[in-house]
Design an enzyme around this catalytic site. Sequence first.
Site, PDB file in Angstrom:
ATOM      1  N   LYS A 196       0.851  -1.179   0.000  1.00 30.87           N
ATOM      2  CA  LYS A 196       0.000   0.000   0.000  1.00 30.87           C
ATOM      3  C   LYS A 196       0.889   1.232   0.000  1.00 30.87           C
ATOM      4  O   LYS A 196       1.696   1.441   0.917  1.00 30.87           O
ATOM      5  CB  LYS A 196      -0.896  -0.007   1.235  1.00 30.87           C
ATOM      6  CG  LYS A 196      -1.739   1.252   1.349  1.00 30.87           C
ATOM      7  CD  LYS A 196      -2.769   1.142   2.443  1.00 30.87           C
ATOM      8  CE  LYS A 196      -3.545   2.434   2.568  1.00 30.87           C
ATOM      9  NZ  LYS A 196      -4.547   2.371   3.639  1.00 30.87           N
ATOM     10  N   LYS A 250      -2.150  -1.556  -3.809  1.00 30.80           N
ATOM     11  CA  LYS A 250      -3.032  -0.390  -3.728  1.00 30.80           C
ATOM     12  C   LYS A 250      -2.227   0.888  -3.800  1.00 30.80           C
ATOM     13  O   LYS A 250      -1.211   0.977  -3.107  1.00 30.80           O
ATOM     14  CB  LYS A 250      -3.783  -0.468  -2.396  1.00 30.80           C
ATOM     15  CG  LYS A 250      -4.661   0.715  -2.099  1.00 30.80           C
ATOM     16  CD  LYS A 250      -5.223   0.604  -0.712  1.00 30.80           C
ATOM     17  CE  LYS A 250      -6.066   1.835  -0.431  1.00 30.80           C
ATOM     18  NZ  LYS A 250      -6.485   1.925   0.921  1.00 30.80           N
TER      19      LYS A 250
HETATM   20  C1  PBG Z   1      -6.930   3.488   5.613  1.00 28.45           C
HETATM   21  C2  PBG Z   1      -7.453   3.351   4.232  1.00 28.45           C
HETATM   22  C3  PBG Z   1      -7.384   4.297   3.230  1.00 28.45           C
HETATM   23  C4  PBG Z   1      -8.030   3.753   2.123  1.00 28.45           C
HETATM   24  C5  PBG Z   1      -8.461   2.486   2.479  1.00 28.45           C
HETATM   25  N1  PBG Z   1      -8.083   2.246   3.778  1.00 28.45           N
HETATM   26  C6  PBG Z   1      -6.863   5.698   3.257  1.00 28.45           C
HETATM   27  C7  PBG Z   1      -5.464   5.942   3.591  1.00 28.45           C
HETATM   28  O1  PBG Z   1      -4.645   5.045   3.721  1.00 28.45           O
HETATM   29  O2  PBG Z   1      -5.151   7.106   3.747  1.00 28.45           O
HETATM   30  C8  PBG Z   1      -8.201   4.434   0.812  1.00 28.45           C
HETATM   31  C9  PBG Z   1      -9.289   3.900  -0.054  1.00 28.45           C
HETATM   32  C10 PBG Z   1      -9.622   4.792  -1.188  1.00 28.45           C
HETATM   33  O3  PBG Z   1      -8.981   5.842  -1.415  1.00 28.45           O
HETATM   34  O4  PBG Z   1     -10.561   4.448  -1.910  1.00 28.45           O
HETATM   35  N2  PBG Z   1      -7.839   3.005   6.558  1.00 28.45           N
END
Ligand code: PBG
Length: 324
Positions: A196, A250
């Site tokens: 991520k 991601k």
């Molecule tokens: C964190 C989380 C995020 C997303 C999913 N889980 C945001 C981040 O890491 O700042 C992003 C999902 C999206 O942008 O659709 N809990």
Amino acid sequence: MEYFRRPRRLRSTSSVRDLVAETHLRPEHFILPMFIREGIDEPTPIASMPGVVQHSVESAKEEVRGLLDLGVNSVLLFGVTDHKDDDGSYACRSDFVLQRSISELKATFGDQVFVMSDLCLDEYTTHGHCGVLDAKGTVANDPTLVRYQELAESLARAGVDMVAPSGMMDHQVGAIRTRLDDIGATDCGILAYSAKYASALYGPFREAVDVEIADGGDRRAYQQDYRNQREALLEVELDIAEGADMVMVKPASYYLDVLARVRPVCPIPLLAYQVSGEYSMIVAASNAGFIDRDQTIVESLTAIVRAGADGVLTYFAKEVAAWL
Ligand code: PBG
């Protein structure tokens, strides 16, 4: 006699194009991320993500009914609340909106629906970081794992099929797996947000879950640096070793190289998350008349699957399933 290779032959009609197509989209390979907000009766639109709403427990149920009719069997839930605290402990209550919607969905649809829950703290903390802070304001890894274990336990007791830790803390998968096994929740799986990246593409999501990171901060001290690709291989390897059932890359579209690189070395299912920014860019550009919405959606999802994703988390899940 001159030999002339003509690749266009296999592109000449839709029947032959379909015959030789290498990549196919299937509704059962989509997972719809859903936001469930505490204390609302009607779905509430999210301005930064036109077409996406915050659901009530009741409207989430109706949405899932519609998804199942279209062959989309999996959802990923996020809780949204005004009750924020330092360590996100409010979200561990058995009567929190996330736990209530999990039990409601499983009670209504049983094993027809595969319910996953995002497991993180940012949606529930006052400072908006994915973990608890130490005295210096740094996200403290190991104390955060304790909070994740507690949340995992609470979600498992509510009946969730799979938890999806998204905080990028070291050893989060191992810590959660240990706790789940300790409480006998051996059937509850883990989808690891393994690779991520710290991405600007999460922008619209912050409005969806009412998160503002304190002091204009960012997540670069725990999410991956987008200049790096090899690091993703290490994260995936660690998560598999710690017991992940599935891993994820991601965001998706800007990270197809990462997907393609992880795919051949990953023996377990590999998912990709087409995140909020990817969604909203397509919606905004098509609303402005600059691109064709339907074609761009299908092309984007096909590219993600072609790069190596076995399944895709996408806010377009329902829309695209209706065309397939
Ligand atoms: C964190 C989380 C995020 C997303 C999913 N889980 C945001 C981040 O890491 O700042 C992003 C999902 C999206 O942008 O659709 N809990």
